[in-house]
Design a protein around this motif. Structure first.
Motif, PDB file in Angstrom:
ATOM      1  N   PHE A  34       0.858  -1.180   0.000  1.00 21.57           N
ATOM      2  CA  PHE A  34       0.000   0.000   0.000  1.00 21.57           C
ATOM      3  C   PHE A  34       0.891   1.225   0.000  1.00 21.57           C
ATOM      4  O   PHE A  34       2.077   1.142   0.283  1.00 21.57           O
ATOM      5  CB  PHE A  34      -0.894   0.025   1.249  1.00 21.57           C
ATOM      6  N   LYS A  35       0.296   2.367  -0.269  1.00 21.39           N
ATOM      7  CA  LYS A  35       1.083   3.583  -0.218  1.00 21.39           C
ATOM      8  C   LYS A  35       1.641   3.796   1.185  1.00 21.39           C
ATOM      9  O   LYS A  35       2.715   4.339   1.356  1.00 21.39           O
ATOM     10  CB  LYS A  35       0.238   4.791  -0.616  1.00 21.39           C
ATOM     11  N   CYS A  36       0.884   3.382   2.194  1.00 22.13           N
ATOM     12  CA  CYS A  36       1.283   3.682   3.569  1.00 22.13           C
ATOM     13  C   CYS A  36       1.878   2.476   4.280  1.00 22.13           C
ATOM     14  O   CYS A  36       1.901   2.433   5.506  1.00 22.13           O
ATOM     15  CB  CYS A  36       0.095   4.219   4.359  1.00 22.13           C
ATOM     16  N   GLY A  37       2.342   1.484   3.536  1.00 24.56           N
ATOM     17  CA  GLY A  37       3.003   0.364   4.198  1.00 24.56           C
ATOM     18  C   GLY A  37       2.632  -0.950   3.561  1.00 24.56           C
ATOM     19  O   GLY A  37       2.139  -1.005   2.436  1.00 24.56           O
ATOM     20  N   GLU A  38       2.901  -2.048   4.290  1.00 24.71           N
ATOM     21  CA  GLU A  38       2.550  -3.353   3.745  1.00 24.71           C
ATOM     22  C   GLU A  38       2.197  -4.402   4.789  1.00 24.71           C
ATOM     23  O   GLU A  38       1.789  -5.488   4.434  1.00 24.71           O
ATOM     24  CB  GLU A  38       3.685  -3.885   2.868  1.00 24.71           C
ATOM     25  N   THR A  39       2.324  -4.044   6.064  1.00 28.56           N
ATOM     26  CA  THR A  39       2.032  -5.049   7.083  1.00 28.56           C
ATOM     27  C   THR A  39       0.583  -4.936   7.540  1.00 28.56           C
ATOM     28  O   THR A  39      -0.121  -3.978   7.198  1.00 28.56           O
ATOM     29  CB  THR A  39       2.930  -4.843   8.313  1.00 28.56           C
ATOM     30  N   ASN A  40       0.165  -5.901   8.342  1.00 29.71           N
ATOM     31  CA  ASN A  40      -1.189  -5.838   8.905  1.00 29.71           C
ATOM     32  C   ASN A  40      -1.363  -4.601   9.782  1.00 29.71           C
ATOM     33  O   ASN A  40      -2.416  -3.963   9.786  1.00 29.71           O
ATOM     34  CB  ASN A  40      -1.481  -7.104   9.712  1.00 29.71           C
ATOM     35  N   GLN A  41      -0.280  -4.250  10.526  1.00 30.90           N
ATOM     36  CA  GLN A  41      -0.356  -3.043  11.358  1.00 30.90           C
ATOM     37  C   GLN A  41      -0.578  -1.813  10.486  1.00 30.90           C
ATOM     38  O   GLN A  41      -1.340  -0.912  10.842  1.00 30.90           O
ATOM     39  CB  GLN A  41       0.942  -2.843  12.165  1.00 30.90           C
ATOM     40  N   ASP A  42       0.120  -1.767   9.361  1.00 30.56           N
ATOM     41  CA  ASP A  42      -0.044  -0.626   8.459  1.00 30.56           C
ATOM     42  C   ASP A  42      -1.482  -0.544   7.957  1.00 30.56           C
ATOM     43  O   ASP A  42      -2.073   0.528   7.891  1.00 30.56           O
ATOM     44  CB  ASP A  42       0.919  -0.751   7.265  1.00 30.56           C
ATOM     45  N   LEU A  43      -2.028  -1.712   7.605  1.00 32.74           N
ATOM     46  CA  LEU A  43      -3.397  -1.737   7.091  1.00 32.74           C
ATOM     47  C   LEU A  43      -4.366  -1.255   8.160  1.00 32.74           C
ATOM     48  O   LEU A  43      -5.273  -0.459   7.899  1.00 32.74           O
ATOM     49  CB  LEU A  43      -3.712  -3.173   6.671  1.00 32.74           C
ATOM     50  N   TYR A  44      -4.180  -1.709   9.386  1.00 29.84           N
ATOM     51  CA  TYR A  44      -4.992  -1.246  10.520  1.00 29.84           C
ATOM     52  C   TYR A  44      -4.938   0.269  10.606  1.00 29.84           C
ATOM     53  O   TYR A  44      -5.955   0.960  10.713  1.00 29.84           O
ATOM     54  CB  TYR A  44      -4.456  -1.880  11.804  1.00 29.84           C
ATOM     55  N   ARG A  45      -3.708   0.782  10.544  1.00 27.88           N
ATOM     56  CA  ARG A  45      -3.519   2.217  10.733  1.00 27.88           C
ATOM     57  C   ARG A  45      -4.172   3.005   9.594  1.00 27.88           C
ATOM     58  O   ARG A  45      -4.676   4.093   9.796  1.00 27.88           O
ATOM     59  CB  ARG A  45      -2.023   2.526  10.796  1.00 27.88           C
ATOM     60  N   ILE A  46      -4.133   2.455   8.390  1.00 21.50           N
ATOM     61  CA  ILE A  46      -4.643   3.196   7.236  1.00 21.50           C
ATOM     62  C   ILE A  46      -6.109   3.537   7.426  1.00 21.50           C
ATOM     63  O   ILE A  46      -6.503   4.699   7.275  1.00 21.50           O
ATOM     64  CB  ILE A  46      -4.442   2.402   5.930  1.00 21.50           C
ATOM     65  N   PHE A  47      -6.937   2.549   7.761  1.00 18.90           N
ATOM     66  CA  PHE A  47      -8.351   2.921   7.836  1.00 18.90           C
ATOM     67  C   PHE A  47      -8.736   3.465   9.214  1.00 18.90           C
ATOM     68  O   PHE A  47      -9.802   4.056   9.351  1.00 18.90           O
ATOM     69  CB  PHE A  47      -9.288   1.789   7.389  1.00 18.90           C
ATOM     70  N   MET A  48      -7.878   3.338  10.207  1.00 18.21           N
ATOM     71  CA  MET A  48      -8.222   3.931  11.488  1.00 18.21           C
ATOM     72  C   MET A  48      -7.753   5.375  11.607  1.00 18.21           C
ATOM     73  O   MET A  48      -8.215   6.128  12.459  1.00 18.21           O
ATOM     74  CB  MET A  48      -7.636   3.104  12.637  1.00 18.21           C
ATOM     75  N   THR A  49      -6.824   5.802  10.748  1.00 21.62           N
ATOM     76  CA  THR A  49      -6.464   7.221  10.744  1.00 21.62           C
ATOM     77  C   THR A  49      -6.928   7.917   9.470  1.00 21.62           C
ATOM     78  O   THR A  49      -6.842   9.133   9.363  1.00 21.62           O
ATOM     79  CB  THR A  49      -4.943   7.421  10.852  1.00 21.62           C
ATOM     80  N   GLY A  50      -7.411   7.168   8.529  1.00 21.68           N
ATOM     81  CA  GLY A  50      -7.832   7.766   7.273  1.00 21.68           C
ATOM     82  C   GLY A  50      -6.637   8.215   6.444  1.00 21.68           C
ATOM     83  O   GLY A  50      -5.511   8.320   6.941  1.00 21.68           O
ATOM     84  N   VAL A  51      -6.880   8.425   5.174  1.00 23.21           N
ATOM     85  CA  VAL A  51      -5.821   8.899   4.279  1.00 23.21           C
ATOM     86  C   VAL A  51      -6.150  10.352   3.971  1.00 23.21           C
ATOM     87  O   VAL A  51      -6.913  10.655   3.058  1.00 23.21           O
ATOM     88  CB  VAL A  51      -5.759   8.034   3.002  1.00 23.21           C
ATOM     89  N   ASP A  52      -5.599  11.268   4.774  1.00 20.77           N
ATOM     90  CA  ASP A  52      -5.969  12.685   4.661  1.00 20.77           C
ATOM     91  C   ASP A  52      -5.642  13.232   3.296  1.00 20.77           C
ATOM     92  O   ASP A  52      -4.617  12.901   2.690  1.00 20.77           O
ATOM     93  CB  ASP A  52      -5.232  13.508   5.724  1.00 20.77           C
ATOM     94  N   GLY A  53      -6.512  14.118   2.813  1.00 17.50           N
ATOM     95  CA  GLY A  53      -6.297  14.691   1.495  1.00 17.50           C
ATOM     96  C   GLY A  53      -6.952  13.871   0.402  1.00 17.50           C
ATOM     97  O   GLY A  53      -6.944  14.255  -0.754  1.00 17.50           O
TER      98      GLY A  53
END
Lengths: 242, 283, 496
Positions: free
Chosen positions: B205-224
């Motif tokens: 993903f743009k913001c990483g590749e681990t399960n933790q990254d995936l968790y973080r992506i939709f729990m913090t949103g992709v601003d902009g």
């Protein structure tokens, strides 16, 4: 004698900063003058288009007639609705009121279309629909955030600290457009279908009144009123057919 | 003598009151792990490496920006896609350093891993000088990511229910191919057309590749971007279920995909399709 | 004509100062003599590389990958090590603007001045009665062209990259400087890449990507040096034909390569560097380097290399009548291979804006190569393996991304003369070289590159012609004396 005066210095400093930070309770303005008027247009405004909500059947079925776009909403006698009129200069501002303002997502529309509020005032956003919305205010001066609000979820409480005109959109339903108008003044109004507004409870003084329409920008007028005077300030926007 | 002490104390007191008004920390510095980066060292690095896309004013208007899609980040807006902090808040210096080090897959932003860690910290410090928000606001507090729950069939199935209920499919499509009903009209915060992530492309993903990254992506949103934060509406354990389900939408082999394949081959008739189907019980 | 050669001492001082313009003017005033012209043939294949096609493809400025193009910084090195891929799923040209084309060309129109002394020149121009050969200085100056590189590089497919580099001299005489296919990141690992074709050896300090362009300065002496008299034709800076297995850590801090190459110094068609048939032998090159992160100073890198090769000492031949009573002997293939090696250490150090690149290398040829006799014969008594030790220290000062000063000091000392040089002075074949210059890049955008290049270089070769080829075609007047050859160059180096 000198020492006592000196001891007053820190107290004075504290009071100075406290007042500066607006920590004290606002002093209610004396009931008195008002500025009212009407906002109209000249020229030919664009025709508002019907919105196709077929992609969201739960919303489409709430509207017996199609909802129209609202960027230039006109009324009888060339009036303009959804124009925010407010005191941009001459008003001391004051602290944000304790009351919250409310924004609803209903029938896949933002209600009201334009929501003015004071900087620091609590804003509550409700989703009254059977579908998810994401609430995405496109702030540039204030922080820009984007939150999902599924059907049946709790209202979102937030506030904006800096004055700004913030377009609001829902990415899932691209036809939804609205505005948060964050102001430094408690004296504001949004014109209704007849284009009229009234800013009441103004102390005597010289004021700059600004009218803002989302497509046509701002216009200002300077108005000086006495203690119990009501003056008229009309605004006319030049409309173009696009 | 006592007067002098009194005056000195008053002056110090007033001075302290003044000092309390100043913002704490320096916007010209960054703290990345054990390193301190400073903006004056980062400036020549920015002019060497970053200026072609991000522009001399840091507004994403570099020489090549018109031909790049997605557009280079506008640092003056202080809105960042990949953060560990809640939506609308500033990222931490570590978030910025991670972004620079990792690069953004499927964009023109390369991985700047070949730069030394000190160089990257310096560049981060300089990037923060482009927006006044770094002087007035503090970075958000990173969200707490609890320990990952077990990868089980229950977790994957519950994640699938959430995918339906949270209406992720409206943009990402029922199979996560970025072809949902709202996908074609999406625009980012600068009104540029943007597509939702297609889970069937690649493993990163743009913001990483681990399960933790995936968790973080939709729990913090992709601003902009149109991607919102779900932190207010998904519980942490449920979030892990959603992560496990999202892995089944990707094509590379994962434990989640194995579980899903086994289940779907045996229980094909029980699986309700995702989408605007009243029978699915979703919205 | 009086030979004024205090220039050795002056050059030594000048080489320590980067005030090139002052030096240039002084030289022009001091050596304003006209001399008979002679072709100064430059050493071929000395072109260097930077590629705006990549900048156009990815939207990065030249300075992102190059300290000062063509020299690579570590980010550019990683890009190259990865097979010209950024690894962001945007490497395929199909993502690019349709006007993108993956070819770059580079040429340097210039004004230059070459001057070489200790050359056998007629005392009376025209060589009329009474004219004898005397030691003279041949000096030429004028506007000129450099050769041209036409470089295409990129990916054929994900993790399959290529380079094709036809290169011409200034008379448009073409050869292939590089042509290879590389399989990158085999099995998903950056530690295993295979390159096949003609390519530059994996040297820590790349001659193809350095900042020097003048005739005498535009080559590393040690990269092309063979002790005069040896029949070895190897140059460490020459591109070679073969296979290379290389690997690197993800940020290229650690790099290694192992190459197996044909023993023909990169000349295709089974031809040696001397134009004779090549042998059937194979050489091996080994290289390793490690970089260290020195905080705010920058990246520091040290490395070591070793090249072990072989060259023929005689030929299989075919002697046939030539139709007019005599015979002709055709050489067919080189035989009797004897080994040689080159080994050394090098470093690349950054002290903020100053870059220092030291290199030390040692060369050793088999005594048969130094004697020039067939390996089937006995070695003459007293024949020892020719050996030499040399190196250089190069420095760059990057004022900013668009201004760079550069300078270099080199020396080569022959530690053992080959048999054929018996009786020659022990310092015969030694080299001293000093170069410095300044480059200004008025534009530093992605579209194309332009640099204003100014350089001075002077080389002292004891008893033989300089490696640049200045004065080639002429005889040295006295092998007991050094040959001083200087180059002044002012040019516009551009690539698109």
């Amino acid at each position: 004698m000198n020492r006592k005066l000196l001891c007053l210095l820190p107290a004075a400093a504290v009071i100075f900063y406290a007042v500066k930070a607006g920590a004290g309770a606002p002093i209610p303005p004396p009931a008195g003058g008002a500025i009212s008027g009407k906002v109209t247009y000249t020229g030919t405004p664009p025709k508002m288009k019907p919105i196709d909500m077929s992609k969201e059947p739960t919303c489409a079925k709430q509207h017996t007639t199609p909802v129209m776009t609202e960027n230039v909403t006109t009324g009888p006698e060339s009036s303009l609705q959804y124009v925010v009129v407010y005191i941009s200069e001459g008003d001391s501002g004051g602290a944000a009121p304790a009351e919250t303002v409310r924004y609803d997502q209903r029938g896949c529309q933002y209600l009201p279309h334009v929501l003015p509020m004071q900087a620091g005032q609590v804003l509550q956003i409700f989703n009254d629909d059977q579908t998810s919305h994401n609430i995405h205010p496109l702030a540039k001066v204030n922080p820009e955030w984007n939150k999902s609000q599924p059907a049946g979820s709790l209202p979102i409480d937030t506030k904006y600290d800096k004055p700004e005109f913030i377009p609001v959109k829902c990415n899932i339903h691209p036809w939804m457009h609205g505005y948060f108008v964050v102001l430094n003044t408690s004296h504001y109004a949004v014109t209704g279908p007849d284009g009229s507004f009234s800013l009441k409870g103004l102390p005597a003084g010289k004021y700059t009144v600004t009218a803002w329409q989302e497509q046509y920008g701002t216009q200002t007028q300077e108005v000086t009123i006495g203690a119990t005077e009501t003056k008229t300030a009309n605004f006319t926007f030049k409309a173009l057919p696009y | 003598m006592k007067t002098k002490i009194a005056i000195t104390t008053m002056t110090v007191g007033v001075a302290l009151l003044f000092a309390a008004q100043l913002p704490s920390g320096s916007a010209q510095e960054s703290h990345v792990g054990p390193l301190t980066g400073n903006a004056s060292s980062g400036k020549p690095l920015y002019k060497r490496f970053c200026i072609g896309c991000h522009g001399p004013a840091g507004d994403g208007q570099g020489e090549n920006a018109p031909w790049i899609d997605p557009k280079p980040r506008d640092f003056t807006a202080a809105t960042f896609k990949c953060r560990s902090t809640p939506t609308g808040t500033l990222p931490t210096d570590d978030d910025l350093d991670n972004a620079v080090t990792r690069g953004f897959v499927t964009t023109n932003m390369p991985s700047w891993n070949p730069l030394t860690p000190q160089q990257r910290a310096d560049v981060v410090a300089y990037i923060k000088t482009f927006s006044p928000r770094w002087k007035t606001d503090k970075p958000g507090i990173p969200i707490h990511i609890p320990a990952e729950t077990a990868v089980t069939l229950q977790s994957v199935l519950h994640g699938r229910e959430l995918f339906q209920k949270m209406e992720c499919w409206k943009c990402h499509g029922p199979a996560g191919h970025g072809d949902g009903p709202s996908a074609a009209t999406l625009t980012d915060s600068k009104d540029q057309p943007i597509r939702p992530y297609n889970f069937a492309t690649g493993s990163r993903f743009k913001c990483g590749e681990t399960n933790q990254d995936l968790y973080r992506i939709f729990m913090t949103g992709v601003d902009g971007t149109p991607m919102p934060s779900f932190a207010d509406v998904i519980q942490p354990n449920d979030a892990w279920d959603l992560v496990h389900f999202l892995r089944t939408l990707q094509t590379m082999p994962t434990p989640e995909l194995d579980i899903w394949k086994k289940y779907s081959s045996e229980h094909a008739s029980e699986i309700k399709p995702i989408g605007p189907d009243a029978a699915s019980g979703g919205n | 004509m009086p030979r004024r050669f205090p220039i050795g001492a002056i050059a030594l001082r000048w080489s320590l100062i980067s005030a090139f313009c002052v030096a240039c003017l002084l030289l022009l005033v001091t050596f304003n003599r006209h001399a008979p012209t002679a072709q100064a043939a430059p050493l071929p294949s000395l072109h260097v590389r930077a590629i705006p096609a990549f900048a156009r493809k990815y939207g990065l400025p030249c300075s992102a990958c190059h300290t000062a193009w063509p020299e690579l910084n570590n980010f550019g090195q990683v890009f190259r090590d990865n097979g010209y891929q950024l690894g962001n799923e945007r490497d395929s040209p199909i993502w690019q603007n349709p006007s993108y084309f993956p070819i770059t060309f580079r040429i340097t129109p210039n004004w230059h001045r070459e001057s070489t002394n200790n050359l056998a020149v007629d005392s009376i121009p025209g060589g009329g009665p009474g004219s004898t050969l005397v030691a003279g200085t041949v000096q030429q100056n004028g506007f000129d062209l450099s050769g041209m590189d036409l470089w295409s590089a990129g990916t054929l497919y994900k993790n399959i990259s290529f380079v094709l580099l036809p290169s011409s001299d200034q008379n448009a005489s073409w050869h292939f400087e590089s042509a290879f296919v590389r399989f990158d990141n085999i099995k998903g690992s950056s530690w295993f890449n295979v390159k096949f074709g003609k390519f530059e050896l994996d040297n820590l300090i790349s001659e193809k990507r350095f900042l020097f362009l003048s005739n005498n300065g535009g080559l590393y002496q040690g990269y092309h040096y063979d002790v005069p008299g040896t029949i070895n034709d190897f140059g460490y800076g020459d591109n070679q034909l073969g296979v290379e297995i290389a690997g690197h850590s993800k940020n290229s801090y650690t790099r290694y390569s192992v190459s197996v190459l044909s023993s023909n110094d990169g000349n295709p068609g089974f031809v040696s560097g001397f134009g004779t048939p090549a042998n059937r032998g194979y050489d091996v090159n080994l290289a390793f380097s490690q970089a260290f992160n020195a905080g705010s100073l920058g990246l520091q890198r040290i490395g070591a290399f070793a090249y072990i090769g072989e060259r023929p000492t005689y030929f299989e031949t075919s002697t046939t009548p030539d139709g007019s009573g005599g015979t002709t002997t055709l050489q067919l293939v080189g035989l009797g291979n004897k080994p040689f090696y080159r080994a050394g250490v090098a470093g690349d150090f950054f002290l903020k804006k100053l870059e220092l690149m030291p290199l030390f290398m040692y060369g050793h040829d088999n005594p048969y190569l130094g004697a020039g006799i067939s390996s089937t014969s006995a070695l003459p008594p007293g024949a020892k393996p020719p050996a030499w030790a040399g190196g250089f220290l190069e420095g760059h000062y990057y004022v900013n991304t668009q201004n760079v000063f550069f300078a270099r000091v080199e020396r080569i000392d022959v530690s053992q003369q080959p048999f054929v040089n018996a009786g020659f002075p022990t310092d015969y074949g030694n080299v001293r070289a000093y170069s410095f210059g300044y480059r200004w890049y008025p534009i530093m955008f992605s579209r194309a590159g332009l640099a204003l290049h100014s350089e001075y270089s002077i080389v002292k070769s004891n008893g033989f012609l300089p490696l640049s080829g200045d004065g080639s075609g002429l005889q040295i007047f006295s092998t007991a004396n050094p040959v001083w050859s200087s180059s002044v160059m002012l040019g516009f180096d551009f690539d698109f």
